[in-house]
Design a protein around this motif. Structure first.
Motif, short mmCIF file in Angstrom:
data_model
loop_
_atom_site.label_atom_id
_atom_site.label_comp_id
_atom_site.label_asym_id
_atom_site.label_seq_id
_atom_site.Cartn_x
_atom_site.Cartn_y
_atom_site.Cartn_z
N GLU A 27 30.44 -88.58 30.99
CA GLU A 27 30.69 -89.92 30.45
C GLU A 27 30.29 -91.02 31.43
O GLU A 27 29.78 -92.07 31.03
N PHE A 28 30.50 -90.80 32.73
CA PHE A 28 30.31 -91.85 33.72
C PHE A 28 29.21 -91.47 34.71
O PHE A 28 29.43 -90.67 35.63
N THR A 31 29.64 -91.91 38.77
CA THR A 31 30.79 -91.31 39.43
C THR A 31 30.49 -89.88 39.91
O THR A 31 29.93 -89.08 39.17
N SER A 310 39.37 -91.07 33.87
CA SER A 310 38.82 -92.33 33.38
C SER A 310 39.68 -93.49 33.87
O SER A 310 39.16 -94.54 34.29
N ARG A 313 39.07 -93.98 37.60
CA ARG A 313 37.80 -94.66 37.81
C ARG A 313 37.93 -96.17 37.57
O ARG A 313 37.37 -96.97 38.31
N GLN A 314 38.67 -96.53 36.53
CA GLN A 314 38.87 -97.95 36.23
C GLN A 314 39.62 -98.65 37.37
O GLN A 314 39.31 -99.79 37.72
N ASP A 317 37.15 -99.21 40.11
CA ASP A 317 36.14 -100.18 39.70
C ASP A 317 36.67 -101.61 39.75
O ASP A 317 35.92 -102.55 40.01
#
Length: 338
Positions: A27-28, A31, A310, A313-314, A317
């Motif tokens: 998805e990312f 990363t 996820s 990661r946010q 970020d």
């Protein structure tokens, strides 16, 4: 961005952890993942090693291990080495579905606390069935079994920051979990905390909240001690699962007409199940340490691991921990001036 993953933590590790990592990796594209654990076991489930590095470890911390002792004695375990990678700047954040107490100890002893925060709080997101928001934040849900007034006040500040900066809520409504809505309810701890939160001009404190009102959208942030919060969290999860099972069995036992009706209502039940699935919001965030740390449920499957990664990661970020540290420093300076 690099995320350190305790691949051996959890009831279904490393299989479900590896599968969840691959979902997040696909998805990312920006990363990378450092998987700490036994290499031969991880490779059994790894389909594609792109942007995934296995960091071999000889041991892991078990669910039944005494947390502090395990962190101090098992220095070559997957959790400890993953935390050390974050401490050394080789990774930006830490994920584990393993021993909660050990994750807390590793985060405190190795990564360290943000200055001004006495006790980090384990923070989770739960669904709101009514009101302007579709979810709310609750802390502490397991990091601190016993808390003082100062700790609960800091949980309110942490929750206020998280709700505003991560959940996007303007002027979050903060409530104190208690055994009654009235101001004079509860023990000395809750009565004193009520007054402290009421007197804080930087918090939108709306008073006490009873556990039966949690899902009704009454508050955006609910503050409690870790023992009570963990019990409420598990009770909420268990009640939701039990009700869904009860409905399912009732339909199956109700004859042909009941089964036909259940088939027609299947999309509705799916919506209800999805609404009550708090794991889609990610894991529990350990707010108050110097790097993002997320704890997933021990029984997490690959989808739940994906959602937690996820979320992690946010946090990286958006520079969550740096902004939180600045926020607390500013509050400290304001308090000195008062």
């Amino acid at each position: 961005m690099k995320l350190a993953v305790d691949a051996m933590g959890g009831d279904y590790a490393p299989e479900k952890v590896v599968q969840g990592v691959e979902l997040a990796r696909d998805e990312f594209a920006d990363t990378k993942f450092l998987l700490f654990g036994k290499e031969d076991q991880i490779k059994k489930y790894l389909k594609n090693g792109e942007r995934i590095t296995i960091m071999h470890t000889d041991s892991e911390i078990e669910m039944g291990d005494e947390p502090v002792r395990a962190v101090r004695q098992k220095k070559a375990s997957s959790l400890v080495l993953a935390a050390q990678a974050v401490k050394d700047g080789k990774a930006d954040a830490l994920f584990s579905a393993g021993n909660t107490g050990a994750l807390l100890a590793a985060s405190l002893f190795i990564i360290g606390r943000i200055k001004g925060i006495d006790r980090p709080g384990m923070t989770t997101t739960l669904p709101s069935l009514e009101g302007p928001q579709d979810s709310f934040t609750m802390l502490d849900v397991g990091a601190n079994a016993e808390s003082k007034v100062k700790n609960l006040q800091q949980f309110a500040v942490l929750g206020n920051f998280y709700s505003a900066n991560v959940m996007g809520v303007t002027s979050p409504r903060i409530a104190l979990l208690n055994n009654g809505a009235e101001e004079d309810k509860g023990d000395t701890l809750h009565k004193e905390t009520y007054q402290v939160l009421s007197d804080d001009p930087n918090l939108n404190f709306v008073g006490n909240i009873e556990s039966r009102e949690l899902l009704n959208g009454t508050a955006d942030v609910v503050v409690t001690d870790g023992f009570t919060g963990n019990a409420v969290l598990k009770n909420t999860e268990g009640t939701a699962l039990s009700l869904l099972k009860l409905i399912k069995h009732s339909i199956l036992d109700s004859g042909v007409q009941g089964k036909l009706g259940g088939l027609m209502l299947k999309p509705v039940f799916k919506v209800v199940q999805d609404k009550m699935d708090y794991s889609k919001h990610g894991g529990a965030v350990l707010l108050g340490v110097k790097a993002p740390v997320v704890k997933a449920h021990g029984s997490s499957n690959e989808t739940q691991v994906y959602h937690a990664l996820s979320q992690l990661r946010q946090m990286v970020d958006t520079n969550l921990t740096t902004n939180l540290a600045d926020y607390f420093a500013t509050r400290s300076e304001q308090n000195k001036e008062i």
